[in-house]
Write an enzyme that holds these catalytic residues in place. Structure first.
Site, mmCIF file in Angstrom:
data_model
loop_
_atom_site.group_PDB
_atom_site.id
_atom_site.type_symbol
_atom_site.label_atom_id
_atom_site.label_comp_id
_atom_site.label_asym_id
_atom_site.label_seq_id
_atom_site.Cartn_x
_atom_site.Cartn_y
_atom_site.Cartn_z
ATOM 1 N N GLU A 182 66.103 12.512 88.798
ATOM 2 C CA GLU A 182 65.041 13.296 88.170
ATOM 3 C C GLU A 182 63.935 12.397 87.636
ATOM 4 O O GLU A 182 64.122 11.198 87.439
ATOM 5 C CB GLU A 182 65.614 14.126 87.017
ATOM 6 C CG GLU A 182 66.547 15.211 87.467
ATOM 7 C CD GLU A 182 67.129 16.021 86.335
ATOM 8 O OE1 GLU A 182 67.798 17.017 86.645
ATOM 9 O OE2 GLU A 182 66.934 15.691 85.153
ATOM 10 N N GLU B 253 70.919 14.997 98.627
ATOM 11 C CA GLU B 253 70.946 15.033 100.089
ATOM 12 C C GLU B 253 69.849 14.160 100.680
ATOM 13 O O GLU B 253 70.069 13.436 101.645
ATOM 14 C CB GLU B 253 70.789 16.477 100.596
ATOM 15 C CG GLU B 253 71.848 17.424 100.095
ATOM 16 C CD GLU B 253 71.482 18.158 98.806
ATOM 17 O OE1 GLU B 253 71.931 19.294 98.635
ATOM 18 O OE2 GLU B 253 70.746 17.602 97.958
ATOM 19 N N CYS C 266 65.962 20.528 101.327
ATOM 20 C CA CYS C 266 67.054 19.696 101.843
ATOM 21 C C CYS C 266 67.687 20.317 103.079
ATOM 22 O O CYS C 266 68.128 19.598 103.976
ATOM 23 C CB CYS C 266 68.099 19.441 100.760
ATOM 24 S SG CYS C 266 67.525 18.204 99.575
ATOM 25 N N CYS D 96 66.388 14.856 95.568
ATOM 26 C CA CYS D 96 67.708 15.472 95.680
ATOM 27 C C CYS D 96 68.731 14.494 96.246
ATOM 28 O O CYS D 96 68.376 13.536 96.943
ATOM 29 C CB CYS D 96 67.637 16.694 96.601
ATOM 30 S SG CYS D 96 66.579 18.021 95.981
#
Length: 129
Positions: free
Chosen positions: A42, A53, A87, A51
């Site tokens: 973040e 992924e 994603c 993310c």
């Protein structure tokens, strides 16, 4: 249990999630058999985060690989979480529709699906012709 789950659980612990407190880990197996991992990172400017992924995919691509054979995503949620829309598209860039996707929680719940089930009608390179 997917053998990717321990790797996804371990990398989840490295997530940088000071704002949402929602740690996510991902592990994928490339067609070579190598395993690549990623965790969410973040940023105080929320849209600038990444993310789990995407991190695993970036690690795979950085290693010179281009094909996902299986992917596992784990979070500390009540039920298994699916990848976000962005994603799903990133995964579809490197995985065929039948590639297994394992969604899991830290408490042991699991759900198995496929890339095609997560992103039916995916936009792909064939649309660019």
């Amino acid at each position: 249990m997917s053998d990717l789950l321990p790797s996804a659980l371990a990398v989840r612990e490295n997530a940088h999630a000071p704002y949402s407190k929602f740690q996510v880990g991902a592990a994928l197996r490339a067609s070579s058999g190598a395993i690549y991992v990623g965790c969410n990172v973040e940023n105080v400017a929320y849209p600038e985060g990444t993310c789990a992924e995407a991190g695993a995919i970036a690690a795979m691509v950085a290693a010179g690989e281009r094909e996902i054979a299986e992917i596992c995503v784990v979070a500390g949620s009540p039920t298994p979480i699916p990848p976000c829309g962005g994603c799903r598209q990133k995964i579809a860039e490197f995985a065929a529709g039948g590639v297994p996707v394992i969604l899991a929680t830290t408490s042991g719940a699991q759900e198995k699906t496929t890339v095609a089930a997560l992103l039916p009608g995916a936009f792909d390179a064939g649309h660019m012709a």
